[in-house]
Write an enzyme that holds these catalytic residues in place. Structure first.
Site, PDB file in Angstrom:
ATOM      1  CG  ASP A   1      -1.639   1.129   1.382  1.00 48.39           C
ATOM      2  OD1 ASP A   1      -2.308   1.702   0.454  1.00 48.39           O
ATOM      3  OD2 ASP A   1      -1.784   1.655   2.572  1.00 48.39           O
TER       4      ASP A   1
ATOM      5  CG  ASP B   1      -2.139   7.342   0.770  1.00 51.63           C
ATOM      6  OD1 ASP B   1      -0.996   7.167  -0.252  1.00 51.63           O
ATOM      7  OD2 ASP B   1      -3.037   8.289   0.363  1.00 51.63           O
TER       8      ASP B   1
END
Length: 401
Positions: free
Chosen positions: A186, A188
């Protein structure tokens, strides 16, 4: 060797210095014995060296008593202590079900170590070897365990890890552990410290409102796609030049460069999937040399953000789908994939991967993932793969400047 053949376990310990290993086996060579097993470790300058050998052959004329006397004399002259134990045969075979158990502590206490070791024993597992992977910025140790299925061990130790506030990962032993992997992260709050949409929102003057929606979505309280549209709509009218400003604000998570650089040196492929935006992930892909990248795309018309996204939405299910697609393109089976994320929309991806790592994640995610890392250093994931801090530092030192 027959199981009842006589053998000797020779153990020496004391202050380490060059030549001790050669010296011991030089003394043993004079008795014509064969080496069955060797184990050596040096801790804070103290050596423990164990050698399992056959007894002196009868045809050689030397006796076991003479061997013992010779080794004790050599050890004393070398400033060491020696212990010689008679027995039969080789080491007992390790039990079925073999795992690497990695424990990360900051600090790693004796109480925690006792609890982890006790839980392993309670499951019927045996600790065959322990060694340190890293001492900084966290203490990382690895237990080689046999006698219990990795899946059961993972479940048992997850409970203990949560109670002790340490990170524990269980990975099945096998050749695949050092085989090239695909690692997908991922973006963020994982690869970077920021929430990109909140950076955009800061320029639009709606940061607090966007952050509130983001938190609810990451906790799993709000449908991700619905929350994405709601947040992006608040950005309508922003000048497209804000993209460059946001890119300049992005801060990599500590250890991110080391993680990616090390994985690439090992022949692994690395990608990112994000519920954020290609306007940022494409730049990260180029900057970090990533192999794969996928995210949502902010629509821009006449030089301004429209408040909409274009193309297929990268949501919770989409991240898992992209992991599978990347794995197929990389030629890597899912069993050799690693997924890293922090939010509820990462759960499908974490569960689909061979190893799912919740990185400083929400409680819901940490409980559901295969393992969790709660220290703020992304390169700590390397220890879960059996890579030591010394190996990383040596590779960095040898790299061209």
């Amino acid at each position: 060797m027959t199981p009842d053949a006589p053998t000797l376990l020779v153990k020496i310990f004391g202050r380490d210095k060059p030549g001790l290993t050669a010296g011991l086996f030089h003394e043993l060579a004079a008795f014509g014995v064969d080496v069955i097993d060797i184990e050596q470790v040096v801790t804070r300058g103290r050596i423990t060296l164990c050698a399992l050998v056959t007894t002196p052959p009868r045809s050689g004329g030397a006796t076991e008593g003479e061997l013992r006397a010779t080794l004790h004399a050599w050890a004393e002259a070398s400033g060491l202590q020696a212990e010689i134990i008679s027995g039969t045969g080789d080491n007992p075979s390790r039990g079925a079900g073999r795992s690497h158990v990695t424990v990360l502590g900051n600090p790693l206490t004796a109480e925690t170590t006792a609890a982890i070791a006790g839980r392993i024993a309670a499951t019927g597992g045996n600790i065959d070897r322990i060694y340190r992977l890293a001492k900084y910025p966290v203490t990382a140790v690895e237990f080689d365990v046999s006698g219990v299925a990795p899946e059961r061990l993972r479940t048992e130790l997850a409970t203990e890890a949560a109670a002790r506030a340490v990170d524990v990962a269980v990975v099945a032993s096998g050749l695949q552990r050092r085989a090239p992997r695909l690692v997908v992260m991922d973006v963020d709050s994982t690869l970077i410290q920021d929430e990109v949409i909140e950076l955009f929102a800061g320029h639009a003057g709606c940061e607090a409102e966007v952050a509130k929606i983001t938190d609810a979505a990451m906790r799993g309280e709000l449908d991700f796609t619905e929350s994405l549209h709601a947040r992006v709509a608040l950005l309508a009218g922003l000048d497209a030049s804000v993209v460059d400003a946001v890119r300049s604000q992005v801060r990599l998570t500590p250890g991110a460069r080391t993680l990616i650089r090390t994985l690439k040196r090992l022949g692994c492929q690395v990608g990112v999937v994000s519920g954020g935006f290609t306007q940022v992930t494409d730049a990260l892909r180029e900057h970090l040399g990533l192999d794969f990248a996928a995210a949502n795309t902010l629509e821009v018309v006449d030089g301004r953000l429209t408040g909409r996204v274009t193309g297929e939405i990268v949501d919770r299910a989409g991240k898992a789908r992209l992991l599978r697609r990347f794995a197929e393109e990389a030629g890597v089976p899912l069993s050799r994939t690693v997924a890293i994320g922090d939010g509820a929309n990462d759960l499908d991806m974490l569960n689909a991967a061979g190893l799912g790592v919740a990185f400083n994640a929400k409680p819901l995610v940490a409980r559901a993932a295969h393992t969790a890392v709660t220290v703020p250093f992304l390169d700590a994931v390397l220890y879960l793969l059996g890579i030591t801090r010394e190996e990383v530092e040596a590779a960095d030192a040898q790299a061209p400047s």
